[in-house]
Design a protein around this motif. Sequence first.
Motif, PDB file in Angstrom:
ATOM      1  N   GLU A 166       0.833  -1.203   0.000  1.00  0.00           N
ATOM      2  CA  GLU A 166       0.000   0.000   0.000  1.00  0.00           C
ATOM      3  C   GLU A 166       0.869   1.254   0.000  1.00  0.00           C
ATOM      4  O   GLU A 166       0.562   2.237  -0.693  1.00  0.00           O
ATOM      5  CB  GLU A 166      -0.933  -0.016   1.207  1.00  0.00           C
ATOM      6  N   LEU A 167       1.942   1.238   0.768  1.00  0.00           N
ATOM      7  CA  LEU A 167       2.850   2.389   0.806  1.00  0.00           C
ATOM      8  C   LEU A 167       3.515   2.595  -0.552  1.00  0.00           C
ATOM      9  O   LEU A 167       3.637   3.733  -1.027  1.00  0.00           O
ATOM     10  CB  LEU A 167       3.901   2.182   1.889  1.00  0.00           C
ATOM     11  N   ARG A 168       3.915   1.501  -1.188  1.00  0.00           N
ATOM     12  CA  ARG A 168       4.527   1.614  -2.516  1.00  0.00           C
ATOM     13  C   ARG A 168       3.534   2.190  -3.522  1.00  0.00           C
ATOM     14  O   ARG A 168       3.903   3.019  -4.371  1.00  0.00           O
ATOM     15  CB  ARG A 168       5.031   0.253  -2.985  1.00  0.00           C
ATOM     16  N   GLU A 169       2.282   1.797  -3.443  1.00  0.00           N
ATOM     17  CA  GLU A 169       1.271   2.316  -4.359  1.00  0.00           C
ATOM     18  C   GLU A 169       1.098   3.827  -4.194  1.00  0.00           C
ATOM     19  O   GLU A 169       0.869   4.544  -5.172  1.00  0.00           O
ATOM     20  CB  GLU A 169      -0.057   1.599  -4.133  1.00  0.00           C
ATOM     21  N   VAL A 170       1.204   4.320  -2.956  1.00  0.00           N
ATOM     22  CA  VAL A 170       1.140   5.761  -2.735  1.00  0.00           C
ATOM     23  C   VAL A 170       2.324   6.443  -3.401  1.00  0.00           C
ATOM     24  O   VAL A 170       2.167   7.456  -4.104  1.00  0.00           O
ATOM     25  CB  VAL A 170       1.104   6.091  -1.227  1.00  0.00           C
ATOM     26  N   HIS A 171       3.516   5.907  -3.208  1.00  0.00           N
ATOM     27  CA  HIS A 171       4.709   6.499  -3.822  1.00  0.00           C
ATOM     28  C   HIS A 171       4.591   6.488  -5.342  1.00  0.00           C
ATOM     29  O   HIS A 171       4.951   7.476  -6.007  1.00  0.00           O
ATOM     30  CB  HIS A 171       5.957   5.730  -3.375  1.00  0.00           C
TER      31      HIS A 171
END
Length: 231
Positions: A166-171
């Motif tokens: 999920e954090l990677r998708e935000v980035h």
Amino acid sequence: MAAHAAPVHVAVSTVIFALRPSPVDGRMTVWLPLVRRIRDPFVNMWALPGGPLEPDEDLAESAARTLAETTLLTPQYLEQLYAFGNTDRSPGERVVSIVYWALVRSDEADIAVESENVRWFEADSVPELAFDHSLIVEYALWRLRNKLEYSHIASAFLGDTFTLSELREVHEAVLQKPLDPANFRRQIEGSGQVVPTEQLRTGGRHRPARLYRYAATVETNGPLGRTEGAS
């Protein structure tokens, strides 16, 4: 004797960012709501939500009020971004705008009212905006992408806990480029920015994933939430 100077008006505007799927390919991208002006100057053009600062309002109170009135949004992350005060930014009168930016989760963005005069746009492809609001959006996007690298601002889109996917998708959504999952995990875990919790994200088609949170030492500009400090 010198003539009396014209009054300087103060306004408060807000750039609201949320992650929403692109209608082209479904990838998450950065969006923001705009309001259509119904009076001159720039009648019928799109602009950022905002309005004049009332005499009895603090700056953050004014930003929150106009957001609630135009979009029904009440973001938890509301931070002062910059002051814009070029002498020619508003025809006929001198207006200084104190600009805030707000970040909301996708589920929060879904409750925002949309109408003929309030609409969401992809932040990198907004139409020509009233006043200098195109410049303001451009600056806000630059600040978002820059701050993503050194603060826990991504949690405003995710909540307190999140998976590394999920954090990677935000980035990826904010930076507008794909990131290698293995490299991203290695860099994030090696940076000390996030720490694992004892919780797992269950459900869905994949195996349970570990939930992480940002380390308390990451934030450099104060706690997540409203702040009066310029950034």
